[in-house]
Design a protein around this motif. Structure first.
Motif, PDB file in Angstrom:
ATOM      1  N   MET A  15       9.796   1.692  10.649  1.00  0.00           N
ATOM      2  CA  MET A  15      10.276   2.026   9.376  1.00  0.00           C
ATOM      3  C   MET A  15      11.550   1.125   9.036  1.00  0.00           C
ATOM      4  SD  MET A  15      11.048   6.332  10.279  1.00  0.00           S
ATOM      5  CE  MET A  15      12.482   6.266   9.858  1.00  0.00           C
ATOM      6  N   ILE A  16      12.407   0.776   9.650  1.00  0.00           N
ATOM      7  CA  ILE A  16      13.211  -0.197   9.457  1.00  0.00           C
ATOM      8  C   ILE A  16      12.942  -1.421   8.957  1.00  0.00           C
ATOM      9  CG2 ILE A  16      15.212  -1.583  10.635  1.00  0.00           C
ATOM     10  CD1 ILE A  16      15.763   1.025  12.226  1.00  0.00           C
ATOM     11  N   GLY A  17      11.803  -2.015   9.498  1.00  0.00           N
ATOM     12  CA  GLY A  17      11.188  -3.224   8.953  1.00  0.00           C
ATOM     13  C   GLY A  17      10.648  -3.224   7.466  1.00  0.00           C
ATOM     14  N   ALA A  18      10.106  -2.012   7.156  1.00  0.00           N
ATOM     15  CA  ALA A  18       9.347  -1.894   5.936  1.00  0.00           C
ATOM     16  C   ALA A  18      10.694  -1.715   4.773  1.00  0.00           C
ATOM     17  CB  ALA A  18       8.782  -0.542   5.966  1.00  0.00           C
ATOM     18  N   LEU A  25      13.580  -7.898  -0.901  1.00  0.00           N
ATOM     19  CA  LEU A  25      12.682  -8.237  -1.790  1.00  0.00           C
ATOM     20  C   LEU A  25      12.312  -7.027  -2.593  1.00  0.00           C
ATOM     21  CD1 LEU A  25      10.245 -10.445   0.494  1.00  0.00           C
ATOM     22  CD2 LEU A  25      11.912 -11.163  -0.986  1.00  0.00           C
ATOM     23  N   LYS A  26      12.948  -6.643  -3.780  1.00  0.00           N
ATOM     24  CA  LYS A  26      12.961  -5.622  -4.515  1.00  0.00           C
ATOM     25  C   LYS A  26      11.578  -5.501  -5.115  1.00  0.00           C
ATOM     26  CE  LYS A  26      17.348  -4.547  -4.269  1.00  0.00           C
ATOM     27  NZ  LYS A  26      17.786  -3.796  -3.585  1.00  0.00           N
ATOM     28  N   LYS A  27      10.574  -6.598  -5.212  1.00  0.00           N
ATOM     29  CA  LYS A  27       9.385  -6.374  -5.999  1.00  0.00           C
ATOM     30  C   LYS A  27       8.436  -5.454  -4.965  1.00  0.00           C
ATOM     31  CE  LYS A  27       7.239 -10.927  -5.241  1.00  0.00           C
ATOM     32  NZ  LYS A  27       6.468 -12.009  -5.639  1.00  0.00           N
ATOM     33  N   TYR A  28       8.669  -5.356  -3.837  1.00  0.00           N
ATOM     34  CA  TYR A  28       7.719  -4.927  -2.770  1.00  0.00           C
ATOM     35  C   TYR A  28       8.146  -3.539  -2.519  1.00  0.00           C
ATOM     36  CZ  TYR A  28       5.683  -9.409  -2.122  1.00  0.00           C
ATOM     37  OH  TYR A  28       5.061 -10.578  -2.227  1.00  0.00           O
ATOM     38  N   SER A  29       9.268  -2.952  -3.325  1.00  0.00           N
ATOM     39  CA  SER A  29       9.820  -1.757  -2.918  1.00  0.00           C
ATOM     40  C   SER A  29       8.671  -0.603  -3.455  1.00  0.00           C
ATOM     41  CB  SER A  29      11.298  -1.293  -3.488  1.00  0.00           C
ATOM     42  OG  SER A  29      11.742  -0.189  -3.078  1.00  0.00           O
ATOM     43  N   LEU A  30       8.544   0.531  -2.810  1.00  0.00           N
ATOM     44  CA  LEU A  30       7.802   1.783  -3.090  1.00  0.00           C
ATOM     45  C   LEU A  30       9.157   2.691  -3.085  1.00  0.00           C
ATOM     46  CD1 LEU A  30       4.789   1.462  -1.194  1.00  0.00           C
ATOM     47  CD2 LEU A  30       4.727   0.959  -3.635  1.00  0.00           C
ATOM     48  N   GLN A  31      10.385   2.638  -3.218  1.00  0.00           N
ATOM     49  CA  GLN A  31      11.253   3.697  -3.053  1.00  0.00           C
ATOM     50  C   GLN A  31      11.373   4.053  -1.635  1.00  0.00           C
ATOM     51  OE1 GLN A  31      13.327   3.983  -5.498  1.00  0.00           O
ATOM     52  NE2 GLN A  31      11.705   2.455  -6.960  1.00  0.00           N
ATOM     53  N   PHE A  32      12.291   4.656  -1.088  1.00  0.00           N
ATOM     54  CA  PHE A  32      12.698   4.820   0.290  1.00  0.00           C
ATOM     55  C   PHE A  32      11.717   5.700   0.911  1.00  0.00           C
ATOM     56  CE2 PHE A  32      14.507   7.534   3.535  1.00  0.00           C
ATOM     57  CZ  PHE A  32      15.308   6.415   4.452  1.00  0.00           C
ATOM     58  N   ILE A  33      11.239   6.655   0.169  1.00  0.00           N
ATOM     59  CA  ILE A  33      10.166   7.533   0.826  1.00  0.00           C
ATOM     60  C   ILE A  33       8.588   6.816   1.069  1.00  0.00           C
ATOM     61  CG2 ILE A  33       8.742   9.559   0.721  1.00  0.00           C
ATOM     62  CD1 ILE A  33      11.729  10.181   1.210  1.00  0.00           C
ATOM     63  N   LEU A  86       3.733  -2.241   4.393  1.00  0.00           N
ATOM     64  CA  LEU A  86       4.364  -2.185   3.364  1.00  0.00           C
ATOM     65  C   LEU A  86       3.628  -3.137   2.287  1.00  0.00           C
ATOM     66  CD1 LEU A  86       6.363  -0.681   1.159  1.00  0.00           C
ATOM     67  CD2 LEU A  86       8.002  -2.615   1.825  1.00  0.00           C
ATOM     68  N   LEU A  87       3.699  -4.573   2.815  1.00  0.00           N
ATOM     69  CA  LEU A  87       2.967  -5.542   1.952  1.00  0.00           C
ATOM     70  C   LEU A  87       1.466  -5.075   1.541  1.00  0.00           C
ATOM     71  CD1 LEU A  87       4.208  -9.064   3.683  1.00  0.00           C
ATOM     72  CD2 LEU A  87       4.986  -7.938   1.520  1.00  0.00           C
ATOM     73  N   SER A  88       0.772  -4.751   2.529  1.00  0.00           N
ATOM     74  CA  SER A  88      -0.570  -4.367   2.072  1.00  0.00           C
ATOM     75  C   SER A  88      -0.956  -3.198   1.434  1.00  0.00           C
ATOM     76  CB  SER A  88      -1.191  -4.300   3.556  1.00  0.00           C
ATOM     77  OG  SER A  88      -0.834  -3.002   3.937  1.00  0.00           O
ATOM     78  N   ALA A  89       0.261  -2.145   1.411  1.00  0.00           N
ATOM     79  CA  ALA A  89       0.312  -0.940   0.550  1.00  0.00           C
ATOM     80  C   ALA A  89       0.638  -1.576  -0.862  1.00  0.00           C
ATOM     81  CB  ALA A  89       1.381   0.173   0.973  1.00  0.00           C
ATOM     82  N   LYS A  90       1.450  -2.513  -1.126  1.00  0.00           N
ATOM     83  CA  LYS A  90       1.761  -3.014  -2.306  1.00  0.00           C
ATOM     84  C   LYS A  90       0.838  -3.413  -3.233  1.00  0.00           C
ATOM     85  CE  LYS A  90       5.228  -3.339  -5.652  1.00  0.00           C
ATOM     86  NZ  LYS A  90       5.514  -1.935  -6.184  1.00  0.00           N
ATOM     87  N   TRP A  91      -0.084  -4.494  -2.088  1.00  0.00           N
ATOM     88  CA  TRP A  91      -1.125  -4.991  -2.552  1.00  0.00           C
ATOM     89  C   TRP A  91      -2.283  -4.234  -3.177  1.00  0.00           C
ATOM     90  CZ3 TRP A  91      -6.063  -5.707  -0.330  1.00  0.00           C
ATOM     91  CH2 TRP A  91      -7.010  -6.748  -0.964  1.00  0.00           C
ATOM     92  N   ILE A  92      -2.389  -3.220  -2.437  1.00  0.00           N
ATOM     93  CA  ILE A  92      -3.423  -2.352  -2.815  1.00  0.00           C
ATOM     94  C   ILE A  92      -3.217  -1.655  -4.112  1.00  0.00           C
ATOM     95  CG2 ILE A  92      -4.637   0.125  -2.019  1.00  0.00           C
ATOM     96  CD1 ILE A  92      -4.477  -1.066   0.766  1.00  0.00           C
TER      97      ILE A  92
END
Length: 98
Positions: A15-18, A25-33, A86-92
């Motif tokens: 969780m901390i890593g994500a 890197l703000k462009k990879y953010s999916l908000q906190f949740i 997180l990177l893979s979720a943002k890519w998907i």
């Protein structure tokens, strides 16, 4: 420490890593949740996938004491699991929006 405590710490590190990736890197953010959820699942997935190499919680506690080297590897894999989750979720999400 017990096996369960090591697993919980490992998930928390994911969780901390994500969330750290999202802070830097703000462009990879999916908000906190979203960051937290992808960090949890990424950490669990990576630990389950790579634990056969010998750094799962049961192996860490095999002798009754904490094997610090294996515990450190477990935490590093969890951290990178959260980041890659997180990177893979943002890519998907990006692929689905096209």
């Amino acid at each position: 420490m017990t096996d369960t405590l090591i697993s919980i710490i490992s998930i928390f590190v994911g969780m901390i890593g994500a969330n750290l990736l999202a802070v830097f890197l703000k462009k990879y953010s999916l908000q906190f949740i979203g960051n937290t959820i992808t960090g949890i699942f990424g950490s669990i997935f990576f630990i389950k996938m790579f634990s056969r190499l010998g750094f799962d919680p049961m192996t860490i506690m095999k002798t009754g004491n904490v094997n610090i080297a294996l515990f450190t590897v477990n935490m590093i894999v969890s951290l990178f699991g959260g980041v890659i989750g997180l990177l893979s979720a943002k890519w998907i999400i990006a692929k689905m929006n096209k």
